[in-house]
Write an enzyme that holds these catalytic residues in place. Structure first.
Site, mmCIF file in Angstrom:
data_model
loop_
_atom_site.group_PDB
_atom_site.id
_atom_site.type_symbol
_atom_site.label_atom_id
_atom_site.label_comp_id
_atom_site.label_asym_id
_atom_site.label_seq_id
_atom_site.Cartn_x
_atom_site.Cartn_y
_atom_site.Cartn_z
ATOM 1 N N ARG A 83 42.420 28.712 42.285
ATOM 2 C CA ARG A 83 41.246 29.512 41.966
ATOM 3 C C ARG A 83 40.575 30.010 43.236
ATOM 4 N NH1 ARG A 83 36.170 29.033 37.940
ATOM 5 N NH2 ARG A 83 35.102 30.853 38.766
ATOM 6 N N ARG A 92 39.668 35.187 37.168
ATOM 7 C CA ARG A 92 39.915 33.862 37.740
ATOM 8 C C ARG A 92 41.263 33.323 37.309
ATOM 9 N NH1 ARG A 92 34.730 32.404 34.393
ATOM 10 N NH2 ARG A 92 34.477 34.502 35.073
ATOM 11 N N ASP A 95 39.509 28.437 35.018
ATOM 12 C CA ASP A 95 38.097 28.063 34.942
ATOM 13 C C ASP A 95 38.023 26.854 34.026
ATOM 14 O OD1 ASP A 95 35.328 28.264 35.329
ATOM 15 O OD2 ASP A 95 35.074 29.490 33.539
ATOM 16 N N ASP A 97 35.142 24.191 32.473
ATOM 17 C CA ASP A 97 33.705 23.954 32.320
ATOM 18 C C ASP A 97 33.448 22.774 31.400
ATOM 19 O OD1 ASP A 97 32.696 26.171 33.817
ATOM 20 O OD2 ASP A 97 33.173 27.495 32.141
#
Length: 165
Positions: A83, A92, A95, A97
């Site tokens: 990344r 990206r 990712d 999260d």
């Protein structure tokens, strides 16, 4: 142990390989037990829209790691996959999260739990509802299914049938 939901997404390079590598890394990390993985969904970008479609999904894990330690592990996995930070909401490679961490509500400079925008995004709620429809959002006290039913997001989210994680 805390049941935690991790959102994942990619829209650069071999998107599916990036996601598979991230899930594999999560499953091999000490202190993390991978429980469930949603289907992978092809989704329209949000925020910065002049970019390729994403592949997105959600993984359920169990962990005893504190939230900030888990965040550091996720960032290390992102870095290992390649990344590169560009623009906010931009393209990206991967990712990862933290969406929900048990019933914890946390707001620090580095981390907000539950994810502050998850209730506004089809690309998060659709895969999350697939694996945890009765999960109650710690702030809104509504199920993920109910949040999804009431969402007014018009972004496309389509299950990608040929993806295997």
């Amino acid at each position: 142990m805390h049941v935690t939901y991790i959102g994942f997404g990619s829209n650069i390079g071999d998107r599916l390989a990036h996601i598979q590598n991230a899930i594999h890394a999560l499953s091999k990390t000490e202190g993390i037990i991978l429980q469930k993985i949603s289907s992978v969904y092809k989704t329209d970008p949000v925020g910065y829209e002049a970019q390729a479609q994403f592949l997105n999904g959600v993984a359920a894990i169990q962990t005893h790691l504190p939230p900030l330690s888990l965040l550091h592990i996720l960032k290390d996995i992102e870095t290992a996959i390649g990344r590169q930070h560009r623009i906010r909401w931009g393209p990206r490679e991967i990712d990862l999260d933290i969406l929900v961490y048990g019933d914890l509500c946390l707001q620090t400079e580095k981390l907000v739990i539950p994810h502050p925008e998850m209730h506004l995004r089809h690309f998060v709620l659709v895969p999350l509802a697939e694996i945890a429809p009765d999960l109650v959002h710690p702030v809104f006290q509504e199920t993920i299914h109910a949040l999804l039913e009431n969402l007014e997001d018009d972004k496309s989210v389509v299950k990608k049938e040929d993806c295997v994680l």
